[in-house]
Design a protein around this motif. Sequence first.
Motif, PDB file in Angstrom:
ATOM      1  N   ARG A 268      24.433  67.994  42.143  1.00 21.41           N
ATOM      2  CA  ARG A 268      24.778  66.706  42.712  1.00 21.41           C
ATOM      3  C   ARG A 268      25.453  66.056  43.669  1.00 21.41           C
ATOM      4  NH1 ARG A 268      29.979  65.245  39.120  1.00 21.41           N
ATOM      5  NH2 ARG A 268      30.684  65.954  41.264  1.00 21.41           N
ATOM      6  N   ASP A 269      26.597  66.580  44.115  1.00 21.88           N
ATOM      7  CA  ASP A 269      27.044  66.272  45.930  1.00 21.88           C
ATOM      8  C   ASP A 269      25.726  66.875  46.489  1.00 21.88           C
ATOM      9  OD1 ASP A 269      29.368  66.328  44.138  1.00 21.88           O
ATOM     10  OD2 ASP A 269      29.434  68.385  44.728  1.00 21.88           O
ATOM     11  N   LEU A 270      24.948  67.584  46.450  1.00 18.99           N
ATOM     12  CA  LEU A 270      23.377  67.895  47.585  1.00 18.99           C
ATOM     13  C   LEU A 270      22.595  66.108  47.393  1.00 18.99           C
ATOM     14  CD1 LEU A 270      22.206  69.051  49.508  1.00 18.99           C
ATOM     15  CD2 LEU A 270      20.878  70.507  47.615  1.00 18.99           C
ATOM     16  N   LYS A 271      22.197  65.816  46.189  1.00 17.38           N
ATOM     17  CA  LYS A 271      21.506  64.670  46.196  1.00 17.38           C
ATOM     18  C   LYS A 271      22.586  63.748  46.029  1.00 17.38           C
ATOM     19  CE  LYS A 271      19.388  62.064  42.758  1.00 17.38           C
ATOM     20  NZ  LYS A 271      19.019  61.717  41.592  1.00 17.38           N
ATOM     21  N   GLU A 272      23.810  63.688  46.602  1.00 13.82           N
ATOM     22  CA  GLU A 272      24.865  61.756  47.117  1.00 13.82           C
ATOM     23  C   GLU A 272      24.557  62.477  48.812  1.00 13.82           C
ATOM     24  OE1 GLU A 272      28.113  62.070  44.496  1.00 13.82           O
ATOM     25  OE2 GLU A 272      27.256  61.599  42.751  1.00 13.82           O
ATOM     26  N   CYS A 273      25.259  63.461  48.903  1.00 16.06           N
ATOM     27  CA  CYS A 273      24.956  63.518  50.224  1.00 16.06           C
ATOM     28  C   CYS A 273      23.661  63.103  50.879  1.00 16.06           C
ATOM     29  CB  CYS A 273      25.160  64.546  50.582  1.00 16.06           C
ATOM     30  SG  CYS A 273      24.875  65.345  52.222  1.00 16.06           S
ATOM     31  N   ASN A 274      22.673  63.595  50.823  1.00 15.85           N
ATOM     32  CA  ASN A 274      21.283  62.407  51.246  1.00 15.85           C
ATOM     33  C   ASN A 274      20.168  62.196  50.087  1.00 15.85           C
ATOM     34  OD1 ASN A 274      18.610  62.053  52.747  1.00 15.85           O
ATOM     35  ND2 ASN A 274      20.311  62.098  54.938  1.00 15.85           N
ATOM     36  N   GLU A 275      19.823  61.064  49.290  1.00 15.91           N
ATOM     37  CA  GLU A 275      19.344  60.787  48.619  1.00 15.91           C
ATOM     38  C   GLU A 275      17.797  61.408  48.864  1.00 15.91           C
ATOM     39  OE1 GLU A 275      18.155  58.577  44.264  1.00 15.91           O
ATOM     40  OE2 GLU A 275      20.341  58.065  45.304  1.00 15.91           O
ATOM     41  N   THR A 276      16.926  60.817  49.966  1.00 11.97           N
ATOM     42  CA  THR A 276      16.018  60.848  50.665  1.00 11.97           C
ATOM     43  C   THR A 276      15.794  62.492  50.711  1.00 11.97           C
ATOM     44  OG1 THR A 276      16.347  59.067  51.719  1.00 11.97           O
ATOM     45  CG2 THR A 276      14.437  59.462  52.667  1.00 11.97           C
ATOM     46  N   LEU A 277      16.563  62.849  51.868  1.00 15.18           N
ATOM     47  CA  LEU A 277      15.816  64.425  51.207  1.00 15.18           C
ATOM     48  C   LEU A 277      15.655  65.152  50.791  1.00 15.18           C
ATOM     49  CD1 LEU A 277      17.767  64.919  55.054  1.00 15.18           C
ATOM     50  CD2 LEU A 277      15.367  64.558  54.549  1.00 15.18           C
ATOM     51  N   PHE A 278      16.839  64.286  49.889  1.00 16.11           N
ATOM     52  CA  PHE A 278      17.087  65.630  48.586  1.00 16.11           C
ATOM     53  C   PHE A 278      15.645  65.858  47.329  1.00 16.11           C
ATOM     54  CE2 PHE A 278      18.189  66.006  43.860  1.00 16.11           C
ATOM     55  CZ  PHE A 278      18.398  67.146  43.856  1.00 16.11           C
ATOM     56  N   ASN A 279      15.198  63.818  47.666  1.00 16.04           N
ATOM     57  CA  ASN A 279      13.717  63.283  46.906  1.00 16.04           C
ATOM     58  C   ASN A 279      12.264  64.441  48.342  1.00 16.04           C
ATOM     59  OD1 ASN A 279      14.704  63.220  44.817  1.00 16.04           O
ATOM     60  ND2 ASN A 279      15.133  61.146  45.127  1.00 16.04           N
ATOM     61  N   ARG A 280      12.734  64.325  49.297  1.00 10.59           N
ATOM     62  CA  ARG A 280      11.182  64.731  49.752  1.00 10.59           C
ATOM     63  C   ARG A 280      12.009  65.376  50.941  1.00 10.59           C
ATOM     64  NH1 ARG A 280       7.444  60.799  51.302  1.00 10.59           N
ATOM     65  NH2 ARG A 280       7.072  62.602  52.254  1.00 10.59           N
ATOM     66  N   PRO A 281      12.266  67.281  50.785  1.00  9.20           N
ATOM     67  CA  PRO A 281      12.921  67.791  51.536  1.00  9.20           C
ATOM     68  C   PRO A 281      11.774  68.217  52.758  1.00  9.20           C
ATOM     69  CG  PRO A 281      12.381  68.774  49.499  1.00  9.20           C
ATOM     70  CD  PRO A 281      12.162  67.445  49.337  1.00  9.20           C
ATOM     71  N   ASP A 282      10.715  67.586  52.479  1.00 10.99           N
ATOM     72  CA  ASP A 282       9.254  67.927  53.136  1.00 10.99           C
ATOM     73  C   ASP A 282       9.291  67.137  54.391  1.00 10.99           C
ATOM     74  OD1 ASP A 282       8.760  65.683  51.321  1.00 10.99           O
ATOM     75  OD2 ASP A 282       6.758  65.180  52.892  1.00 10.99           O
ATOM     76  N   LEU A 283      10.191  66.092  54.637  1.00 13.22           N
ATOM     77  CA  LEU A 283      10.356  65.412  55.953  1.00 13.22           C
ATOM     78  C   LEU A 283      11.323  66.108  56.699  1.00 13.22           C
ATOM     79  CD1 LEU A 283      11.376  61.712  54.110  1.00 13.22           C
ATOM     80  CD2 LEU A 283       9.147  62.676  55.282  1.00 13.22           C
ATOM     81  N   LEU A 284      11.942  67.355  56.354  1.00 16.42           N
ATOM     82  CA  LEU A 284      12.451  67.661  57.794  1.00 16.42           C
ATOM     83  C   LEU A 284      11.836  68.324  58.400  1.00 16.42           C
ATOM     84  CD1 LEU A 284      15.361  69.256  54.930  1.00 16.42           C
ATOM     85  CD2 LEU A 284      16.140  68.227  57.134  1.00 16.42           C
ATOM     86  N   ARG A 285      10.788  68.420  58.168  1.00 18.65           N
ATOM     87  CA  ARG A 285       9.897  69.026  59.290  1.00 18.65           C
ATOM     88  C   ARG A 285       9.474  68.633  60.528  1.00 18.65           C
ATOM     89  NH1 ARG A 285       6.444  72.908  57.894  1.00 18.65           N
ATOM     90  NH2 ARG A 285       6.432  73.209  56.410  1.00 18.65           N
ATOM     91  N   HIS A 286       9.598  66.692  60.356  1.00 13.85           N
ATOM     92  CA  HIS A 286       9.349  66.102  61.609  1.00 13.85           C
ATOM     93  C   HIS A 286      10.313  65.614  61.760  1.00 13.85           C
ATOM     94  CE1 HIS A 286       5.250  66.415  59.551  1.00 13.85           C
ATOM     95  NE2 HIS A 286       6.003  65.983  58.180  1.00 13.85           N
ATOM     96  N   LEU A 287      11.612  65.982  61.788  1.00 14.26           N
ATOM     97  CA  LEU A 287      12.637  65.214  61.927  1.00 14.26           C
ATOM     98  C   LEU A 287      13.035  66.404  63.147  1.00 14.26           C
ATOM     99  CD1 LEU A 287      15.665  65.105  59.278  1.00 14.26           C
ATOM    100  CD2 LEU A 287      13.422  63.113  60.084  1.00 14.26           C
ATOM    101  N   PRO A 288      13.774  65.677  64.425  1.00 12.48           N
ATOM    102  CA  PRO A 288      14.203  66.230  65.731  1.00 12.48           C
ATOM    103  C   PRO A 288      15.184  67.098  65.248  1.00 12.48           C
ATOM    104  CG  PRO A 288      14.602  63.878  65.776  1.00 12.48           C
ATOM    105  CD  PRO A 288      13.729  64.339  64.089  1.00 12.48           C
ATOM    106  N   THR A 289      15.766  68.050  66.002  1.00  9.58           N
ATOM    107  CA  THR A 289      16.583  69.672  66.118  1.00  9.58           C
ATOM    108  C   THR A 289      17.533  68.887  65.536  1.00  9.58           C
ATOM    109  OG1 THR A 289      14.903  70.361  66.959  1.00  9.58           O
ATOM    110  CG2 THR A 289      17.206  71.754  66.472  1.00  9.58           C
ATOM    111  N   GLU A 290      18.473  67.654  66.433  1.00 11.72           N
ATOM    112  CA  GLU A 290      19.826  67.541  65.868  1.00 11.72           C
ATOM    113  C   GLU A 290      19.993  66.325  64.577  1.00 11.72           C
ATOM    114  OE1 GLU A 290      23.426  66.535  65.757  1.00 11.72           O
ATOM    115  OE2 GLU A 290      22.256  68.498  67.529  1.00 11.72           O
ATOM    116  N   GLU A 291      18.917  66.347  64.435  1.00  9.97           N
ATOM    117  CA  GLU A 291      18.753  65.636  62.794  1.00  9.97           C
ATOM    118  C   GLU A 291      18.420  66.432  61.525  1.00  9.97           C
ATOM    119  OE1 GLU A 291      16.761  62.683  61.795  1.00  9.97           O
ATOM    120  OE2 GLU A 291      16.709  61.695  63.916  1.00  9.97           O
TER     121      GLU A 291
END
Length: 349
Positions: A268-291
């Motif tokens: 629950r805490d992980l989802k509330e921390c960033n719901e977008t990336l919780f539901n779409r972890p595939d987006l992480l691949r395209h983010l800059p390293t610092e993000e």
Amino acid sequence: MTALYSTARGEFREKKELFYFGGIKGDEQFRFRHDLMDLHGPDPTVPHLPPLWPWDYRIGTMVSKREMLHAMCSKSVHSQSCLLERRDKNCTAATCSEPCALPPRCSNLGTAACEDPHWAKFRFRCKAQGSNKPLPSSGCYHPACVRTAPASPQFSGQFLKCAWDRAFAFQGRGAITKEAYCVHSLLPWAKKDELNVSVVDFTPNYICDADAMRRLHEGAAGQRGRLRFIVVMRDPIMRAFSEWAMFSLGWNWDPVKNFSASMAFKIRDLKECNETLFNRPDLLRHLPTEEVAQYMRSCFRYGAATMYPTTSMYSVCMLHALRYFRRDQFLVLRYADLMRWLDAWLMLG
């Protein structure tokens, strides 16, 4: 070779989770330091001590090692990187780089904390170090060391059981020793080309600590390609359950005594921390390293203990680590395979 810690009696033990590259925020003992050589290692300017004496099991008695420990710890030292700079550049404290113009590094752990006004808020630790009040200062001493003095016998796990012990109260010609030392972390250090040593540290925290991987990359002194990582991956649920069982049932760090409930809270805490990336972890691949790093800082809590779901999310942690290091620097093993190999080796042995 692993890092070491010691008791004041001269008993040395291997130390895992050195936390040099990350660790507990705001803690003086574990805080990150930019210069690994500045913090650890026997002082090479003490000529009668072999460079690897703490690791030498041929030194037979604790008395011998205790005497060497005292010889090392009772001496202030300059940064070992500054010693290298002065030798290689033939410079002095005044002409070398600015950090090397500073006074010798000093430890402020143990009873020294009771003597420094800056550490007044930590006075409660003095009793754990063998003194319930400030003591006369013994001066500056080796930055890897902790000083203890005779008084209360209690010890604090914060300082690795560096407590006064009557076993070393009398030394030499019956003289009473007024202080003793132990080491909170020590790594092998030697002159260039003197030794061929590989240093090993191990903990699950580093791979999921975004700052740890960055610091490893920055602190490799131009030799980052020589670093090697062994990543043991277990079934994620079994790994999380094993960690929960240790911290909740074994060590009582986690008050939630039901695994499913504890995982539900963490997820629950992980989802509330960033719901977008919780539901779409595939987006992480395209983010800059610092993000990616900022997401891990905010939601993975630096790979800290009791982060059961996130420390089991190998793909996210490896995605970030591979932004800094080549894939061929990582040996990835399955825990089940490793156990089978170990069982076979034990049967053959």
